[in-house]
Design a protein around this motif. Sequence first.
Motif, PDB file in Angstrom:
ATOM      1  N   HIS A  59     -24.863  43.668  39.584  1.00  0.00           N
ATOM      2  CA  HIS A  59     -26.178  44.150  39.157  1.00  0.00           C
ATOM      3  C   HIS A  59     -26.990  43.048  38.495  1.00  0.00           C
ATOM      4  N   VAL A  60     -26.340  41.888  38.233  1.00  0.00           N
ATOM      5  CA  VAL A  60     -27.041  40.745  37.650  1.00  0.00           C
ATOM      6  C   VAL A  60     -27.399  39.728  38.727  1.00  0.00           C
ATOM      7  N   ASP A  61     -26.431  39.366  39.572  1.00  0.00           N
ATOM      8  CA  ASP A  61     -26.650  38.373  40.632  1.00  0.00           C
ATOM      9  C   ASP A  61     -25.800  38.769  41.831  1.00  0.00           C
ATOM     10  N   ILE A  62     -26.370  39.527  42.750  1.00  0.00           N
ATOM     11  CA  ILE A  62     -25.621  40.049  43.889  1.00  0.00           C
ATOM     12  C   ILE A  62     -25.155  38.925  44.805  1.00  0.00           C
ATOM     13  N   ALA A  63     -25.961  37.858  44.919  1.00  0.00           N
ATOM     14  CA  ALA A  63     -25.568  36.742  45.789  1.00  0.00           C
ATOM     15  C   ALA A  63     -24.332  36.050  45.229  1.00  0.00           C
ATOM     16  N   ALA A  64     -24.315  35.817  43.927  1.00  0.00           N
ATOM     17  CA  ALA A  64     -23.154  35.181  43.309  1.00  0.00           C
ATOM     18  C   ALA A  64     -21.930  36.082  43.399  1.00  0.00           C
ATOM     19  N   ALA A  65     -22.135  37.381  43.240  1.00  0.00           N
ATOM     20  CA  ALA A  65     -21.022  38.329  43.318  1.00  0.00           C
ATOM     21  C   ALA A  65     -20.413  38.330  44.715  1.00  0.00           C
ATOM     22  N   ALA A 117     -13.266  45.949  46.513  1.00  0.00           N
ATOM     23  CA  ALA A 117     -12.123  45.478  45.725  1.00  0.00           C
ATOM     24  C   ALA A 117     -12.215  43.967  45.487  1.00  0.00           C
ATOM     25  N   ALA A 118     -12.633  43.233  46.501  1.00  0.00           N
ATOM     26  CA  ALA A 118     -12.774  41.779  46.371  1.00  0.00           C
ATOM     27  C   ALA A 118     -13.858  41.432  45.352  1.00  0.00           C
ATOM     28  N   MET A 119     -14.937  42.209  45.348  1.00  0.00           N
ATOM     29  CA  MET A 119     -16.020  41.951  44.393  1.00  0.00           C
ATOM     30  C   MET A 119     -15.552  42.219  42.966  1.00  0.00           C
ATOM     31  N   LEU A 120     -14.775  43.290  42.777  1.00  0.00           N
ATOM     32  CA  LEU A 120     -14.234  43.572  41.446  1.00  0.00           C
ATOM     33  C   LEU A 120     -13.266  42.473  41.008  1.00  0.00           C
ATOM     34  N   ALA A 121     -12.419  42.023  41.939  1.00  0.00           N
ATOM     35  CA  ALA A 121     -11.456  40.973  41.610  1.00  0.00           C
ATOM     36  C   ALA A 121     -12.161  39.686  41.214  1.00  0.00           C
ATOM     37  N   GLY A 122     -13.327  39.455  41.782  1.00  0.00           N
ATOM     38  CA  GLY A 122     -14.076  38.246  41.459  1.00  0.00           C
ATOM     39  C   GLY A 122     -14.698  38.248  40.087  1.00  0.00           C
ATOM     40  N   LEU A 123     -14.762  39.401  39.451  1.00  0.00           N
ATOM     41  CA  LEU A 123     -15.418  39.504  38.149  1.00  0.00           C
ATOM     42  C   LEU A 123     -14.595  38.895  37.021  1.00  0.00           C
ATOM     43  N   PHE A 124     -13.284  38.837  37.156  1.00  0.00           N
ATOM     44  CA  PHE A 124     -12.443  38.434  36.036  1.00  0.00           C
ATOM     45  C   PHE A 124     -12.755  37.020  35.537  1.00  0.00           C
ATOM     46  N   PRO A 132     -20.532  43.064  53.253  1.00  0.00           N
ATOM     47  CA  PRO A 132     -20.184  42.894  51.840  1.00  0.00           C
ATOM     48  C   PRO A 132     -20.557  44.127  51.013  1.00  0.00           C
ATOM     49  N   ALA A 133     -19.951  44.228  49.870  1.00  0.00           N
ATOM     50  CA  ALA A 133     -20.163  45.392  49.003  1.00  0.00           C
ATOM     51  C   ALA A 133     -21.605  45.452  48.509  1.00  0.00           C
ATOM     52  N   VAL A 134     -22.092  46.664  48.334  1.00  0.00           N
ATOM     53  CA  VAL A 134     -23.435  46.921  47.814  1.00  0.00           C
ATOM     54  C   VAL A 134     -23.289  47.715  46.523  1.00  0.00           C
ATOM     55  N   ALA A 135     -23.815  47.186  45.435  1.00  0.00           N
ATOM     56  CA  ALA A 135     -23.701  47.851  44.136  1.00  0.00           C
ATOM     57  C   ALA A 135     -24.845  48.829  43.923  1.00  0.00           C
ATOM     58  N   ILE A 136     -24.618  49.837  43.109  1.00  0.00           N
ATOM     59  CA  ILE A 136     -25.649  50.801  42.749  1.00  0.00           C
ATOM     60  C   ILE A 136     -26.732  50.094  41.937  1.00  0.00           C
ATOM     61  N   ASP A 137     -27.987  50.390  42.248  1.00  0.00           N
ATOM     62  CA  ASP A 137     -29.103  49.808  41.510  1.00  0.00           C
ATOM     63  C   ASP A 137     -29.263  50.536  40.176  1.00  0.00           C
ATOM     64  N   ARG A 138     -29.039  49.808  39.092  1.00  0.00           N
ATOM     65  CA  ARG A 138     -29.180  50.400  37.756  1.00  0.00           C
ATOM     66  C   ARG A 138     -30.265  49.688  36.947  1.00  0.00           C
ATOM     67  N   SER A 139     -31.194  49.054  37.646  1.00  0.00           N
ATOM     68  CA  SER A 139     -32.216  48.273  36.952  1.00  0.00           C
ATOM     69  C   SER A 139     -33.154  49.125  36.117  1.00  0.00           C
TER      70      SER A 139
END
Length: 573
Positions: A113-119, A97-104, A148-155
């Motif tokens: 999926h672009v920069d996991i460290a920045a996310a 949820a925190a990672m999604l909130a950070g996207l705005f 921390p959250a781990v996103a699905i790899d869609r590369s």
Amino acid sequence: GTLRALMSNASGGGSLQGGSSITQQLAKNLFLSNERTLERKVKEAFLAIWLEAHYSKDEILKLYFDRAYMGGGNVGVAAASEFYFGKKVTDITLAEAAMLAGLFKAPTNYAPHVDIAAARGRANLVLSRMVDSGFLTEGQVTGARRNPAVAIDRSNEINSPNYFLDWAFEETKKIVEATDTTANNFIVRTTIDPVLQSYAEDAVISVVREQGEQYNVEQAAMVVTEPTGPIRAMVGGMDYGKSQFNRAVVPNRQPGSAWKPFVYATAFELKPEYDPAMSYSGATRCIGDWCPRNYSGNQVGRISLISAFAQSINTVPVNLSIETGRQPIADLAHKMGITNDFPVTRALALGAASVSVIDMTSSYAVFANRGYKTTAYGITRVTSLRGETIFEYDTEAPRERVLSEQTVAYLNEMMRAVVTNGTGRRAQIEGVPAVGKTGTTSSYRDAWFCGFTGNYVAAVWFGNDDYRVTKNLTGGLLPTIAWQKFMAYAHTNIEIKPLYGVDFEPAPFVIASTEEDPAVPLQAERPPTLKPEAARKLLEVADRLGATLRSARPDQEQAALSLEPAAPAAESL
């Protein structure tokens, strides 16, 4: 925040600041574009007041969460949750949820999926703000910080055709509104080809990245259809994440000389005695105080129509427009596919009209479809969740003839000359009958190449969003290069169809067979999920494997040949 941003921007500090409430951002997402102007800001403020008067804070927040762009082509937190974590938004963890909130703040910069460290860094900041605001304790966020959250790899996934999907969504709304259905959820079948879409994106984006700086050009768009109209690819810009403005469908660009087929077609329709080999005057004729000039600045005497077209001479189509009248040219352009209105000015013969990339593709498709009206379409079927058919595109419906077959043959011959020895020579494809026309507007603001083969029609535009001039970019340069790159991809190992009126023998197409002569090179159909480079590597492996088998067991040479080129295996990948 809004007042601070206005004061900072008014001071001219060199950078623009943003300052918007959630309601203002919702107003922009719902009703306005992303242009950064004072006029848009004023409209945004009035719309925000209207929203505040009609909706509660919770309703506004929910609408914002449903409409905000979240990176990766996703709009709304529900879509983002599925895309990044493979979960419903109601099932995500605190870290997610925190990672999604950070996207705005900046979805293209903080997308996992672009920069996991920045996310993760941004998510950690969100958690700290939650603690500082008293909504959570430090103990409650410790677990989220440590895991921390781990996103699905869609590369490895094919890019989503976001610009096309946005356009198709609007088209679907029009279709549904025209019916009397009570359903509010639908299944929509589209015409997009994911492989051709990836080819189109690669062709356009790679050319801009490699040569855009040299010509001071930052944006491009492309629409690809089959000759009968189904849209197979649509590129609306360089980066959907940064800008959802679809440059492929907005009629705000002038086509320059890419407009000239309308002029010549009008002349052939009204003057049946005219033909491409006919000698015609290229002398400058003024209309009032306006005197057209050729690109080279040279005067032209009598010249054949086909040579004038191939060399993109300006004075000849202007003289033709004086003879036929300008209104018939405008009328024919509308009949062929230009949907927006434009003033019928003295410079109309030279492309002084606003058009869209998709309309130019539809118009050129008339030539590819032997003179029949060929409107580009992207929706083939719409059904409700209960299976009720709301809409189905009728491919068998009779089409309106717009041009005579003689006119089509003449224009196709002339557009072929553009590619073989005219301004569009970079569009040539070995073994494929390619035709088209370049276009460049005054001050080099827009550059075009519109053309087709027997298989596909495509229009390409290059320019800048702010109408900034390029560094002498013409339609015969980057647009033609991108068009050729896409078409070379698209015609890899498929049957090459002939073009009406073009004297060209397409390259033979041979399908692998155990009964073929081993001396004849074998070809496979284009793998639907492989780019040409990947397909070539697979075929190279198959060749080497076949050579190894033949050298090891000569008596089974024919058996080894029968395995090549392993098209089913390539498709299964």
